[in-house]
Write a protein that holds these residues in place. Structure first.
Motif, mmCIF file in Angstrom:
data_model
loop_
_atom_site.group_PDB
_atom_site.id
_atom_site.type_symbol
_atom_site.label_atom_id
_atom_site.label_comp_id
_atom_site.label_asym_id
_atom_site.label_seq_id
_atom_site.Cartn_x
_atom_site.Cartn_y
_atom_site.Cartn_z
ATOM 1 N N LEU A 115 10.865 8.097 0.328
ATOM 2 C CA LEU A 115 9.786 7.506 -0.443
ATOM 3 C C LEU A 115 9.953 7.871 -1.915
ATOM 4 O O LEU A 115 10.358 8.983 -2.246
ATOM 5 C CB LEU A 115 8.433 8.029 0.051
ATOM 6 C CG LEU A 115 7.890 7.346 1.308
ATOM 7 C CD1 LEU A 115 6.718 8.153 1.859
ATOM 8 C CD2 LEU A 115 7.469 5.916 1.016
ATOM 9 N N GLU A 137 0.859 -1.192 0.000
ATOM 10 C CA GLU A 137 0.000 0.000 0.000
ATOM 11 C C GLU A 137 0.887 1.231 0.000
ATOM 12 O O GLU A 137 1.861 1.285 0.746
ATOM 13 C CB GLU A 137 -0.848 0.021 1.295
ATOM 14 C CG GLU A 137 -1.818 -1.137 1.445
ATOM 15 C CD GLU A 137 -3.001 -1.015 0.484
ATOM 16 O OE1 GLU A 137 -3.392 0.155 0.193
ATOM 17 O OE2 GLU A 137 -3.511 -2.046 -0.008
ATOM 18 N N PRO A 138 0.583 2.235 -0.814
ATOM 19 C CA PRO A 138 1.414 3.450 -0.801
ATOM 20 C C PRO A 138 1.399 4.125 0.572
ATOM 21 O O PRO A 138 0.398 4.066 1.285
ATOM 22 C CB PRO A 138 0.751 4.346 -1.853
ATOM 23 C CG PRO A 138 -0.090 3.451 -2.669
ATOM 24 C CD PRO A 138 -0.481 2.300 -1.800
ATOM 25 N N LEU A 139 2.509 4.752 0.918
ATOM 26 C CA LEU A 139 2.599 5.475 2.190
ATOM 27 C C LEU A 139 2.646 6.967 1.921
ATOM 28 O O LEU A 139 3.161 7.413 0.901
ATOM 29 C CB LEU A 139 3.874 5.062 2.936
ATOM 30 C CG LEU A 139 3.929 3.675 3.582
ATOM 31 C CD1 LEU A 139 5.313 3.450 4.168
ATOM 32 C CD2 LEU A 139 2.854 3.540 4.661
ATOM 33 N N GLU A 140 2.116 7.731 2.867
ATOM 34 C CA GLU A 140 2.149 9.195 2.763
ATOM 35 C C GLU A 140 3.514 9.716 3.201
ATOM 36 O O GLU A 140 4.073 10.613 2.581
ATOM 37 C CB GLU A 140 1.068 9.809 3.656
ATOM 38 C CG GLU A 140 -0.332 9.425 3.258
ATOM 39 C CD GLU A 140 -1.006 10.531 2.467
ATOM 40 O OE1 GLU A 140 -0.906 11.692 2.909
ATOM 41 O OE2 GLU A 140 -1.589 10.235 1.399
ATOM 42 N N ARG A 141 3.997 9.115 4.309
ATOM 43 C CA ARG A 141 5.286 9.534 4.843
ATOM 44 C C ARG A 141 5.986 8.336 5.485
ATOM 45 O O ARG A 141 5.348 7.311 5.756
ATOM 46 C CB ARG A 141 5.103 10.666 5.866
ATOM 47 C CG ARG A 141 4.080 10.351 6.961
ATOM 48 C CD ARG A 141 3.782 11.578 7.797
ATOM 49 N NE ARG A 141 4.724 11.790 8.864
ATOM 50 C CZ ARG A 141 4.858 11.030 9.951
ATOM 51 N NH1 ARG A 141 4.176 9.987 10.103
ATOM 52 N NH2 ARG A 141 5.701 11.327 10.892
ATOM 53 N N GLU A 173 5.644 8.085 -5.800
ATOM 54 C CA GLU A 173 4.389 8.468 -5.140
ATOM 55 C C GLU A 173 4.060 7.568 -3.956
ATOM 56 O O GLU A 173 2.926 7.126 -3.785
ATOM 57 C CB GLU A 173 3.236 8.463 -6.152
ATOM 58 C CG GLU A 173 3.423 9.538 -7.218
ATOM 59 C CD GLU A 173 2.520 9.308 -8.420
ATOM 60 O OE1 GLU A 173 1.865 8.244 -8.476
ATOM 61 O OE2 GLU A 173 2.492 10.193 -9.283
ATOM 62 N N GLY A 174 5.117 7.245 -3.183
ATOM 63 C CA GLY A 174 4.897 6.496 -1.950
ATOM 64 C C GLY A 174 4.782 4.997 -2.140
ATOM 65 O O GLY A 174 4.528 4.257 -1.202
ATOM 66 N N ARG A 175 5.005 4.517 -3.373
ATOM 67 C CA ARG A 175 4.894 3.066 -3.577
ATOM 68 C C ARG A 175 6.203 2.332 -3.267
ATOM 69 O O ARG A 175 6.229 1.129 -3.185
ATOM 70 C CB ARG A 175 4.463 2.772 -5.013
ATOM 71 C CG ARG A 175 2.971 3.033 -5.236
ATOM 72 C CD ARG A 175 2.480 2.398 -6.523
ATOM 73 N NE ARG A 175 3.071 3.024 -7.693
ATOM 74 C CZ ARG A 175 2.541 4.064 -8.326
ATOM 75 N NH1 ARG A 175 1.394 4.583 -7.895
ATOM 76 N NH2 ARG A 175 3.123 4.587 -9.367
#
Lengths: 253, 309
Positions: free
Chosen positions: B253, B237-241, B256-258
């Motif tokens: 990251l 799951e992608p992360l924001e931070r 795009e956080g992937r």
């Protein structure tokens, strides 16, 4: 002097002749035989004696010279051009040898081949005409000096040439005409007076004349002059070769 | 430090075209080491070797090989040198045995069939000794060139791009030969543009670029300096931070956080990779794949010479 290198290079060059026997020995012998058939027997039988010898015998020294020059040039030029062309020249340049060793072996081998060829042609010619050699020692001197000179000349062409066309252009456009117009097939006094003078700028005239003198004791120009001219060509070729190796011309960047 | 077997001082070469292949190169190569000249194409590697071997005339500076000036004492210097050039060039019509024996004679060494036999056997050429070189495969031709270079028992062997166009098996057997030579005290200088090759083989590496030596160092030291690796963790799951629990790892990251990218040095011994995976699990970060990436030679050059490019 790296004598072992000279010996190695010389032997490997001579071995190349063994591998290309047809090209180096048989084809010049065949072409000489053709000259005999055409000029010696067919046309020669209609020609009266020249300078006291039958026409067939008269052309023998010239024919030998013709082979010495053309074969000396082609042997030596190809011998040094080929390693340049395929790239194996790197080994020669990185070996502990100077230009003296390189030239001695390549030119020595090429000269040996053409001298041997000259003798083979001489032997062949005795099948067609009877040959008498008046000055055998001088005959050998002219044979050897001419072989060396034209092997050196060929070596220079081989260094200069950077493609196959250049390799053949000088023999074809300059050397062949000079040899044919150098008195191989005629005596100079057969020419009109004006052309007798012009032909004297042709260096081949002196070589053929001197060589013929060693056979039949007759010459178009004086023997001393012939010998002088041979030595002059030889010195010029040595000078050019020395310059080539000093500057690395077409060999090193 | 062992005595240098090759000493290069202020060596320069400008070709007639005006191209500066070497500029003021100083370099010492120690007796008995394997030295790799590492650099991109056109960096001056081959020019440097060719000057030492007498194929190219330098325009400035001097060089000594085995204690002899390569120009003024070229005979003594070249007797000690064997050269395997980059291009595959062997006289096509001679037999393997004769061409190797020829090289020995050309270098002025007396006949020694036992030595030539040993060289041919070491290079697995013995069965081919009666073949004409034109009948051989490319790899075999390369071996013939090595055999020729070794025929006169040189103290210094130059291998210019020895593995260009060579299959894995031959590469491995060639390296065995090279290592064997070093055990006999032969100094080996090889050029390559593969970092891995230099790393595997060399005791020391010299980095050359634009005709200048940028850096010379022990391979291990250089690899520490250059051995930066990146590990990319492909997330489920992608992360924001980056989670706070993982703050110690200096992660960033990407995509795009992937992806989570971890930078570490593989040459320092502890990479921390195992702990990272453990901590990822503990932090509840699910991932589906991992990817590692080593600094390419180009990146290394950017790192090394970034300031003046």
């Amino acid at each position: 002097m790296n004598w072992r290198a000279i010996q190695t290079l010389y032997i490997s060059e001579m071995a190349r002749t063994g591998r290309t026997l047809g090209q180096s020995v048989i084809s010049p012998v065949i072409s000489t035989c053709l000259y005999f058939v055409v000029f010696g027997s067919a046309i020669g039988s209609r020609i009266s004696e020249v300078q006291g010898v039958s026409y067939g015998a008269f052309i023998v020294p010239g024919l030998i010279m013709l082979s010495l020059m053309t074969q000396g040039i082609s042997n030596a030029s190809f011998a040094i051009y080929f390693p340049k062309f395929i790239g194996t020249v790197y080994e020669l340049l990185s070996a502990p040898v100077s230009f003296v060793e390189i030239v001695t072996s390549y030119v020595g081998a090429a000269a040996t081949k053409s001298a041997m060829l000259g003798l083979i042609i001489l032997a062949t010619s005795t099948l067609f005409v009877s040959i008498h050699i008046a000055h055998p020692v001088w005959m050998v001197v002219f044979l050897v000096l001419t072989s060396i000179t034209f092997a050196l000349f060929g070596f220079i062409i081989g260094i200069w040439a950077d493609n196959f066309e250049k390799l053949t252009v000088i023999p074809l456009l300059i050397v062949t005409p000079l040899t044919f117009l150098g008195g191989t097939f005629y005596s100079l006094d057969m020419l009109p007076p004006f052309w007798q003078k012009v032909t004297l700028i042709n260096p081949v005239v002196y070589l053929v004349s001197g060589f013929r003198w060693s056979f039949y004791n007759t010459a178009d120009v004086s023997v001393g002059l012939s010998l002088l001219m041979v030595c002059l060509f030889l010195s010029v070729c040595i000078g050019v070769v020395a310059w080539i190796f000093k500057t690395g011309y077409r060999l090193k960047s | 430090m062992a005595e240098p077997v090759i000493e290069i001082r202020g060596l320069s070469k400008t070709y007639e075209s005006g191209f500066k292949a070497l500029e003021n190169v100083d370099l010492d190569i120690k007796r008995g080491e394997i030295f790799a000249l590492l650099g991109p194409n056109g960096a001056g590697k081959t020019t440097l070797i060719n000057i030492l071997c007498g194929i190219v005339n330098p325009t400035g500076g001097s060089a000594r090989a085995g204690g002899f000036d390569v120009i003024r004492e070229f005979r003594a210097a070249r007797e000690k040198i064997g050269l395997v050039p980059q291009e595959l060039t062997v006289e096509p019509f001679t037999k393997v045995w004769s061409t190797v024996a020829f090289s020995r004679g050309l270098f002025g060494k007396p006949k020694n069939n036992a030595h030539i036999e040993r060289v041919l056997k070491d290079l697995s050429l013995w069965d081919k000794r009666k073949n004409a070189t034109r009948e051989l495969s490319g790899g075999m031709k390369r071996r013939v060139m090595i055999a020729k270079a070794l025929s006169h028992e040189p103290e210094i062997l130059f291998l210019d791009e020895p593995t260009a166009g060579v299959d894995v098996e031959l590469r491995r057997s060639m390296w065995n030969v090279v290592r064997g030579l070093r055990e006999h005290g032969v100094t080996i200088v090889l050029t390559t543009h593969y970092l891995e090759e230099a790393e595997q083989m060399a005791d020391r590496i010299g980095v050359i670029q634009n005709g200048e030596i940028r850096l010379v160092d022990e391979t291990a030291a250089l690899m520490t300096q250059l051995g930066e690796k990146r590990l990319a963790v492909v997330l489920a799951e992608p992360l924001e931070r980056v989670p706070d629990a993982l703050a110690d790892y200096d992660l960033r990251l990407a995509e795009e956080g992937r992806r989570l990218v971890y930078t570490y040095n593989a040459a320092t011994g502890t990479t921390g990779v195992k702990q990272l995976f453990h901590d990822l699990d503990a932090a509840g970060v699910a991932f589906v794949d991992v990817d590692t990436e080593q600094s390419s030679l180009e990146e290394i050059f950017v790192n090394l010479v970034g300031a003046d490019r």
